[in-house]
Design an enzyme around this catalytic site. Structure first.
Site, PDB file in Angstrom:
ATOM      1  N   CYS A  71       0.984  -1.269  -0.033  1.00 17.94           N
ATOM      2  CA  CYS A  71       0.102  -0.055   0.096  1.00 17.94           C
ATOM      3  C   CYS A  71       0.784   1.385  -0.060  1.00 17.94           C
ATOM      4  O   CYS A  71       0.376   2.271  -0.104  1.00 17.94           O
ATOM      5  CB  CYS A  71      -0.961   0.137   1.209  1.00 17.94           C
ATOM      6  SG  CYS A  71      -2.127  -1.196   0.941  1.00 17.94           S
ATOM      7  N   HIS A  81     -15.515   8.580   1.341  1.00 16.79           N
ATOM      8  CA  HIS A  81     -14.290   7.889   1.367  1.00 16.79           C
ATOM      9  C   HIS A  81     -14.094   6.548   1.792  1.00 16.79           C
ATOM     10  O   HIS A  81     -13.281   6.270   2.904  1.00 16.79           O
ATOM     11  CB  HIS A  81     -12.921   8.725   1.918  1.00 16.79           C
ATOM     12  CG  HIS A  81     -12.856  10.238   1.199  1.00 16.79           C
ATOM     13  ND1 HIS A  81     -12.457  10.529   0.149  1.00 16.79           N
ATOM     14  CD2 HIS A  81     -13.395  11.144   1.666  1.00 16.79           C
ATOM     15  CE1 HIS A  81     -12.567  11.547  -0.519  1.00 16.79           C
ATOM     16  NE2 HIS A  81     -12.926  12.189   0.645  1.00 16.79           N
TER      17      HIS A  81
END
Lengths: 208, 354
Positions: free
Chosen positions: B21, B52
């Site tokens: 990530c 989000h």
């Protein structure tokens, strides 16, 4: 003063920061370290680390290489304990009696978060005031002139520089553009010819 | 460069500069990019881009909603099989973060087949398939592109009851915050590349990243949790901030209570702070207040990009202790209570250190 060179060129994050931190630890109380970096991310992260730990530094661009000059004392970067670091004067400029000009092209130092840039520029102005050899001149243009406004956080530091005899040239066109004419707290309004003359005088130009 | 080693010996880490990530685009950039895109609202889209969240949620009927998500990234470890497992666990985690059950998955693959033995890809796919099977989901195909460096992940569909969606937007004042996995995988993965991570520490991080958030999700939904996310590339503070914004509350994070892999504090003190942590810090800092006593290393830990991190959820205060007990009994030993939900204030996330 012995200067330790940390060569972080060609290294990716977090290696340059690890090298810098090791050098700070080994240098102990009177750190005099030049960190060489060749990518902007490494530069930003090392600068952020130093700023967060209140370790005085300045950065010079030498072609494609950034030279971060650390002249600190009492560096104690231990885990858990809040850093007890006292900023010490910048001494690099005293080497060989070289003269230099500081050119503020923006009202911040470096590229990155605006807030950080504002903190850094203030620290730089204060550090310049304490330097053994102050700059010959300071020139400000574009948003750099905002630093000379009467509400600028760097105002006190700039006034101290001026009191030491450092000439501060502020671009007149830019002052008009930002409607600062009646709000100028320091420096004298200058023109393109004077600014160009200063920048081309042969002294080294430091661009924060 | 042509890699000749056999699949078992091949070191995937030689193909990338930043994996997992950490390879995400910065959050600021992402927001500016998607801002201009046309939006089409549909009443059936009950979780979209506004909050989000980890996944989109589409209401099918009064008692069924579909969760749709995707995640993929370049390698963060040497073993192709483990990379497949971790990438799959990470992609499946978005369904768990929404309180759902993954049912259907597709492989997303980029692989330089002329440069690396395709046996390596076979291993990656096998790892991904094993993890998908462990989740109880069905792998039903995928898409491959010839490209370097390798990247792998899944698109996943899951299901959830529409009223039990654990979105970012449902944190309630007074709720306790629980985090189910230790922080520090970004630091450990960076240290690994520099030879600074001990084999034991690296093993612990790999095992944690491979662990599905399945049990944690099942426990939290049984405990009536309404708001959850998983901690991945934007770090603990990045994801906490998004939850605070979506819910209109302030999240108070107790930095002393954070679960962290043993050894990470020492690595941070050495300066082993990945670039992604600095990026995340600059994204969150205008909305976060830090206790003046908070050590610099803790602040960076809170910004460390996690790969396949834990669930971060808000549970009613009277059920927090029981939830922790259930998590630990289920083998989720890293789970800790890390904060509390406060009424909205000037800062969206407040980090304390007392």
């Amino acid at each position: 003063m012995k200067i330790t060179i940390v060569d972080g060129r060609g290294e990716l994050c977090p290696k340059p920061l690890i090298m810098t931190r090791n050098a700070l630890r080994e240098a102990g109380d009177n750190a005099a370290i030049d960190v060489l970096l060749d990518n902007d991310t490494a530069r930003c992260n090392v600068e952020r680390f130093l700023a967060d730990h209140k370790i005085a530094f300045s950065t010079r661009e030498e072609g494609a290489v950034f030279r971060v000059l650390i002249r600190a004392s009492g560096v104690q970067a231990s885990v858990g304990a809040p850093p007890q670091v006292v900023a010490r004067p910048l001494k690099a400029a005293s080497r060989g009696g070289e003269e230099y000009i500081v050119s503020f092209r923006t009202n911040r130092m470096g590229e990155g978060p605006e807030e950080l840039g504002a903190i850094l520029v203030q620290a730089l102005v204060n550090t310049l005031g304490d330097a053994d050899v102050p700059p010959q001149k300071v020139v400000m243009y574009n948003s750099g002139v905002l630093l000379a406004a009467d509400n600028s956080p760097a105002l006190a530091g700039l006034k101290a520089l001026e009191a030491k005899g450092v000439e501060i040239l502020v671009c007149g066109t830019c002052v008009n553009y930002f409607s600062l004419k009646d709000k100028l707290g320091v420096g004298k309004i200058s023109n393109m010819l004077d600014i160009l003359t200063a920048l081309s005088s042969g002294s080294r130009v430091v661009v924060p | 460069v042509t890699h000749q080693a056999s699949p078992c010996e091949f070191d995937l880490l030689t193909t990338v500069e930043q994996g997992g990530c950490s390879a995400k685009l910065p959050a600021q950039l992402l927001e500016s990019l998607v801002q201009g895109l046309p939006k089409r609202d549909d009443p059936r889209l009950i979780v979209g881009t506004d909050t989000h969240d980890d996944a989109a949620v589409w209401k099918i009927s009064d008692d069924e909603a579909l969760i749709f998500t995707t995640d993929f990234f370049p390698p963060m470890c040497s073993s192709p099989y483990e990379f497949g497992e971790i990438a799959a666990a990470n992609a499946l985690s978005d369904v768990y973060a929404m309180g759902g059950t993954p049912r259907l998955a597709l492989n997303l693959v980029m692989f330089p087949s002329s440069k690396i033995d395709v046996g390596v890809l076979r291993e990656i796919l096998a790892g991904g398939a094993a993890k998908t099977a462990e989740a109880g989901a069905v792998l039903a195909g995928g898409h491959t592109i010839d490209d370097a460096p390798p990247k792998f992940g899944l698109a996943v569909i899951g299901f959830v009851h529409p009223e039990r969606v654990t979105s970012n937007a449902r944190a309630r004042v007074g709720d306790k915050i629980i985090l189910t996995k230790p922080l520090g995988t970004g630091v450990i993965l960076a240290a690994q590349k520099l030879g600074l991570a001990s084999p034991a520490l690296l093993r612990e991080a790999l095992d944690s990243m491979k662990t599905l958030n399945r049990l944690a999700s099942e426990i939290m939904t049984r405990q009536g949790v309404l708001s959850a996310t998983d901690i991945t590339g934007f770090g603990c503070l990045g994801h906490a901030l998004r939850m605070a914004e979506a819910s209109g509350v302030t999240l108070e994070i107790h930095a002393r209570a954070l679960p962290v892999f043993e050894g990470v504090d020492a690595l941070l003190a050495e300066g082993c702070v990945p670039g992604a942590a600095f990026r995340n810090l600059s994204f969150v800092e205008k909305d976060v207040s830090f206790d003046p006593a908070l050590p610099w290393e803790r602040r960076m830990l809170l910004c460390d990009a996690q790969t396949s991190g834990g669930l971060f959820f808000c549970v009613a205060p009277d059920r927090a202790q029981e939830t922790l007990r259930l998590l630990r009994e289920a083998g989720i030993t890293g789970a800790c209570e890390v904060g509390v939900v406060r009424p909205p204030s000037a800062t969206k996330v407040a980090v304390t250190f007392s």
